[in-house]
Design a protein around this motif. Structure first.
Motif, PDB file in Angstrom:
ATOM      1  N   ARG A 222      -4.121  -2.815   9.456  1.00 12.64           N
ATOM      2  CA  ARG A 222      -5.253  -2.150   8.516  1.00 12.64           C
ATOM      3  C   ARG A 222      -5.005  -0.939   7.986  1.00 12.64           C
ATOM      4  NH1 ARG A 222     -10.913  -2.254  11.467  1.00 12.64           N
ATOM      5  NH2 ARG A 222     -11.505  -1.827   9.558  1.00 12.64           N
ATOM      6  N   LYS A 223      -5.500  -0.100   7.006  1.00 14.07           N
ATOM      7  CA  LYS A 223      -5.295   0.844   6.744  1.00 14.07           C
ATOM      8  C   LYS A 223      -6.201   1.966   7.616  1.00 14.07           C
ATOM      9  CE  LYS A 223      -6.320  -0.134   2.392  1.00 14.07           C
ATOM     10  NZ  LYS A 223      -6.630   0.022   0.886  1.00 14.07           N
TER      11      LYS A 223
ATOM     12  N   SER B 286      -2.698   6.424   7.714  1.00 11.97           N
ATOM     13  CA  SER B 286      -1.375   5.587   7.980  1.00 11.97           C
ATOM     14  C   SER B 286      -2.009   4.157   8.238  1.00 11.97           C
ATOM     15  CB  SER B 286      -1.289   6.264   9.572  1.00 11.97           C
ATOM     16  OG  SER B 286      -2.188   6.378  10.373  1.00 11.97           O
ATOM     17  N   LEU B 287      -1.082   3.424   8.467  1.00 10.67           N
ATOM     18  CA  LEU B 287      -1.263   1.794   8.508  1.00 10.67           C
ATOM     19  C   LEU B 287      -1.062   1.452   9.934  1.00 10.67           C
ATOM     20  CD1 LEU B 287      -1.546  -0.814   6.796  1.00 10.67           C
ATOM     21  CD2 LEU B 287       0.815  -0.805   7.303  1.00 10.67           C
TER      22      LEU B 287
ATOM     23  N   TRP C 179       0.559  -1.244   0.033  1.00  8.60           N
ATOM     24  CA  TRP C 179       0.092   0.139   0.088  1.00  8.60           C
ATOM     25  C   TRP C 179       0.885   1.132   0.023  1.00  8.60           C
ATOM     26  CZ3 TRP C 179      -1.844   2.946   4.595  1.00  8.60           C
ATOM     27  CH2 TRP C 179      -2.995   3.991   4.233  1.00  8.60           C
ATOM     28  N   LYS C 180       0.576   1.948  -1.010  1.00 12.09           N
ATOM     29  CA  LYS C 180       1.614   3.560  -1.227  1.00 12.09           C
ATOM     30  C   LYS C 180       3.040   2.834  -1.074  1.00 12.09           C
ATOM     31  CE  LYS C 180      -1.932   6.394   0.640  1.00 12.09           C
ATOM     32  NZ  LYS C 180      -2.378   7.298   1.663  1.00 12.09           N
TER      33      LYS C 180
ATOM     34  N   HIS D 115       1.363   2.644  14.640  1.00  9.50           N
ATOM     35  CA  HIS D 115       1.045   2.917  13.207  1.00  9.50           C
ATOM     36  C   HIS D 115       2.293   3.549  12.548  1.00  9.50           C
ATOM     37  CE1 HIS D 115       0.752   7.171  15.056  1.00  9.50           C
ATOM     38  NE2 HIS D 115       0.237   6.562  15.799  1.00  9.50           N
TER      39      HIS D 115
END
Lengths: 447, 124
Positions: free
Chosen positions: A251-252, A257-258, A228-229, A320
């Motif tokens: 999770r996003k 942020s993750l 992701w990104k 995160h």
């Protein structure tokens, strides 16, 4: 009294044959009816056949005492009745007597009555015991009853006025001993089978449930790779038993942020797994309100102390990471600290002194911030890795650092594969001692 | 050194107990892991249940402690703490020391180099 050992041995032969029949009966596929007790007409006929043939065997191997012919042929119908009910016992008697006539052995009316009665009495015991295992004392009683019937019915009954006292005793021994012994041993073998089959069924059931629980647990985890990104993530979880007390999650978040977490509930197996899945839910639900790692850990801490048995605790790293800047904020609650794999080498972070969740109320957790450089991989493992055992030797936190330093890693997936392989090689033939979980997140901004 | 009485012994874990200056000292040697922690729980529990509130665990020969071992010591600590007592650890070896440090457990217990040092703690 003339005690003829030879004769007793002959009758013991009959009992031995009975054991053999019981053994074979319990090893055929028809044996399941002894367990389920769902007798089809076919299985009744099957028992009729067995009982009838045994009856004939008894006739052919019987012995004579004075004017009397003594044998254990009645055990055939009794057993058929005991196993498959009144009809089976009765039919086995009829079949036995047909075979007897066919082989040229005459039947007397009294013997005919004894045979049919024996089969019916066996069947009545089956009725009484219907859903229970036939008890040995009951069988003992049944044996005595059959003996008394043989003793007293008709002209051929053993009459004191005809026999010498010594012969009476001999007759009693010859009739009662093999009948009772034969029945007891037969029922004992069948009962063993029932218990064994019942245990097997139970363990299959439990194993099936555990297998299903394992699937649910593994399915509840997010995928093992994720991109992701600028972030690339890989994870693995290998429970030591069917299910385990480790968890990883990510999770996003709405702010871009993750979120990530890796935790380890003390203990293993089902109890740990239950706590693990509730922990995951607590974290996810608190995550709707805050992404502050310390608040998340505090929530788990509170829940463990309020609802737990006060014995379990959880080591956890949650935090995160920002895909734009590589900035990581995390809280380490008593877990082995993360490793940073960077292009210039691997190093392990220091413990932050936080207690695991579930130890102390009002624990003030502290979080830590760090910024990943492009290409850095943040790696978190459970103690299934750091404490993988070879004999008494542990793999160790330092060895993780050392081994990761020996080669360059460009992808989190490679790190996960490498560490899993390391653990497997380290433990060798020793069984895996703890759940083994790895989470690696790499930061690869476009340059 | 005053040697104590063996209260538990198997190939992996050995526990002896003795009393010095009125304080119970348990010498724990070997491994406290998933397999042996229940034994340790039983022995430590017996001391706590018999009313002991100040206990010294001599860990000079403790080679390994797993999270189940930590759980056992923690449970006893909670009990003695509620009665105003404490559990002190002595001669923690590097391996177990790392586990205590990693889990923050080193904050929960006074850790002393010697038994005399630990005894002094209780005299105050």
């Amino acid at each position: 009294m003339v005690f003829e050992l030879e004769r007793l041995v002959d009758l013991c032969d009959g009992v031995a044959v009975l054991c053999l029949i019981a053994y074979f009966l319990t090893r055929t596929r028809y044996a399941s009816v002894f367990v389920t007790r769902n007798f089809s007409p076919f299985s009744v006929l099957f028992m009729t056949l067995i009982g009838g043939i045994f009856y004939l065997y008894g006739i052919l191997t019987g012995v004579e005492i004075g004017p009397y012919f003594i044998s254990i042929q009645v055990l055939g119908p009794v057993i058929a009745g005991l196993i498959s009910g009144i009809a089976g016992g009765f039919l086995a008697g009829v079949l036995g007597m047909l075979l007897q006539t066919a082989t040229g052995n005459p039947i007397e009316p009294a013997a005919c009555l004894i045979t049919l009665l024996s089969g019916i009495i066996g069947g009545i015991f089956w009725q009484i015991n219907r859903n229970n295992i036939v008890r040995i004392p009951h069988v003992f009683f049944l044996g005595c009853l059959i003996g008394i019937i043989q003793f007293s019915i008709g002209e051929t009954g053993i009459r004191p006025e005809i026999l010498e006292p010594g012969e009476i005793l001999e007759g009693i021994l010859d009739i009662f001993l093999p009948t009772i012994a034969g029945l007891v041993i037969f029922v004992f073998i069948i009962n063993n089978l029932r218990t064994e089959a019942e245990n097997t069924r139970r363990s299959y059931k439990i194993e099936g449930e555990l297998q299903a629980a394992r699937q649910i647990q593994l399915d509840s985890l997010p995928g093992q790779t994720f991109t992701w990104k600028s972030l690339n993530l890989a994870a693995s979880l290998i429970p030591v038993s069917y299910i385990g007390g480790d968890l990883y999650d990510y999770r996003k978040l709405e702010d871009g942020s993750l979120y990530f977490a890796l935790g380890d509930v003390s203990g293993k197996g089902v109890p740990a797994a239950l706590l693990m899945s509730s922990t995951r839910m607590i974290l996810r639900s608190r995550l709707r309100e805050t992404k502050n790692p310390c608040a998340l850990v505090s929530e788990v801490n509170r829940s463990f102390l309020e609802d737990g048995d006060n014995k379990q605790f959880l080591t956890l790293i949650t935090g995160h990471i920002c895909p734009d800047t590589g900035e990581v904020t995390f809280c380490n609650a008593g877990h082995p600290p993360p490793f940073i794999i960077s292009r210039s080498g691997t190093y392990g972070l220091e413990p932050d002194g936080n207690l695991p969740a579930g130890i102390m109320e009002d624990e003030e957790y502290i979080s830590r911030k760090l910024t990943l450089k492009p290409g850095d991989i943040l790696t978190i493992v459970s103690d299934g890795v750091t404490e993988a055992e070879r004999g008494e030797e542990l793999y160790g936190f330092e060895q993780v650092v050392q081994r990761l330093n020996e080669k360059p890693f460009f992808k989190p997936e490679d790190v996960v594969k490498f560490l899993n392989k390391e653990v497997r090689q380290w433990t060798g033939d020793n069984p895996q001692s703890d759940d083994c979980t790895i989470l690696a997140i790499g930061y690869y901004p476009e340059q | 050194m005053i040697t104590g009485e063996h209260i538990f012994m198997d190939s992996n874990l050995e526990i002896t107990d003795r009393i010095q200056a009125g304080i119970i000292i348990l010498d724990i040697s070997g491994r406290v892991d998933a397999a042996t922690s229940s034994k340790m729980e039983e022995e430590l529990g017996k001391k706590v249940d018999s009313g002991a509130i100040n206990i010294i665990l001599n860990l000079k020969d403790l080679s390994y402690i797993s999270s189940s071992g930590l759980r056992v010591i923690l449970a006893s600590l909670k009990k003695v703490k509620s009665s105003g007592g404490k559990i002190a650890l002595v001669s923690l070896q590097p391996g177990p020391a790392e586990v205590f440090k990693m889990t923050g457990f080193d904050r929960l217990f006074p850790i002393c180099d010697t038994i005399d040092g630990a005894l002094e703690l209780f005299q105050v």
